[in-house]
Design an enzyme around this catalytic site. Structure first.
Site, short mmCIF file in Angstrom:
data_model
loop_
_atom_site.label_atom_id
_atom_site.label_comp_id
_atom_site.label_asym_id
_atom_site.label_seq_id
_atom_site.Cartn_x
_atom_site.Cartn_y
_atom_site.Cartn_z
CD GLU A 275 -48.07 41.45 -5.67
OE1 GLU A 275 -47.74 40.64 -6.50
OE2 GLU A 275 -49.95 41.84 -5.92
CB CYS B 92 -51.89 39.70 -6.66
SG CYS B 92 -51.87 41.02 -6.80
CE LYS C 229 -48.59 37.15 -8.15
NZ LYS C 229 -48.88 38.82 -8.60
#
Length: 291
Positions: free
Chosen positions: A51, A153, A121
């Site tokens: 990321e 993440c 995300k």
């Protein structure tokens, strides 16, 4: 034996870019890692970066380095995928065309230099990740019989994120991260748990080292679909590692396992007592009454 999907995972610390020139330096670094992987692992199919690999995370100037998907940065990365014949996972801050906070976007670019998947995300990390959340998970057919799903993440701390792409047929989950201390242990066990509970490979690329804000936990890894770590890296050093995956084995396991068949058992409860389909109703009150 089915064809192996050769996957390289890269652990790195990008420049915390404050200017377009520093973003361009990160692009050069990503391309250099691709060249290194191609030379070191002949026959590699897919390379996975962490990321924030394009811009890093600058404390005060991060909004000055957002990019567009048709801009020179993504164009250069796409051209290098085509030149090297690699699929690649990149992560970037994408300009929001509606004028809001940028998107935390992950891209899968195929070996022809085309964007095969764009994922925004869904679960930005609270309290400091001021990015506009996405509303949809997605998967794409990749090389060697793979079906690739992407989360980012903190998504991976929530079981629902990986489960959604697994239910869409993903047999390989890519998780790019900038996972920081003091959460080194959760980084490891959440990757293993997401693999085990979904009968799915997990390829988890993390940043390492210290930037102006955090020290990252490293430990990038490739996890087998039974939860065992196949390959991993250290906590604090840049590097890359590789594993050969067999996506067809995931598909076969999901179809044939008689026990620990988590995805089937979730939607066919108690089929030993109520054969052949079990109980198909949804017992989970929270999911029936989303608030």
């Amino acid at each position: 034996m089915s064809s192996a999907l050769s996957v390289v995972v890269v652990q790195m610390l990008p420049i915390s870019a404050a200017t377009p020139d520093e973003v361009a330096q990160n692009v050069e670094t990503l391309c250099a890692w691709m060249d290194r992987a191609k030379a070191g692992f002949p026959g590699a199919d897919l390379i996975v970066f962490p990321e924030g690999s394009l811009q890093g995370y600058h404390v005060t100037a991060w909004l000055d380095t957002v990019v567009d998907l048709d801009g020179p940065e993504v164009t250069a990365l796409a051209a290098h995928c085509k030149a090297t014949g690699l699929w690649a996972h990149f992560s970037l801050l994408e300009r929001n065309p509606h004028g809001g906070k940028p998107f935390n976007t992950s891209l899968l670019i195929n070996s022809e230099g085309q964007i095969a998947l764009r994922y925004v995300k869904v679960n930005p990390w609270v309290p400091l990740e001021e990015t506009t959340p996405g509303d949809e998970f997605c998967v794409v057919d990749g090389p060697k019989g793979s079906r690739l799903g992407v989360i980012t993440c903190y998504d991976g701390d929530l079981p629902e994120s990986a489960r959604d792409v697994a239910m869409m047929g993903a047999n390989v989950l890519i998780r790019g991260a900038a996972y920081m201390e003091p959460y080194g242990d959760p980084w490891v066990f959440t990757n293993q748990a997401r693999a085990w509970e979904n009968t799915m490979y997990v390829v988890a690329a993390n940043q390492c080292g210290t930037d102006p804000m955090y020290t990252y936990t490293g430990r990038s890894m490739i996890v087998n679909f039974d939860g065992r770590i196949l390959a991993d890296l250290s906590r604090d050093a840049e590097g890359m590692t590789k594993a050969d995956l067999y996506p067809a084995l995931v598909d076969e396991a999901r179809a044939q396992y008689g026990e620990q068949n988590h995805l089937y058992n979730l939607t066919h409860r108690g089929h030993s007592a109520e054969p052949p389909e079990g109980r198909r109703s949804n017992p989970y009150r929270f999911y029936r009454n989303w608030k």
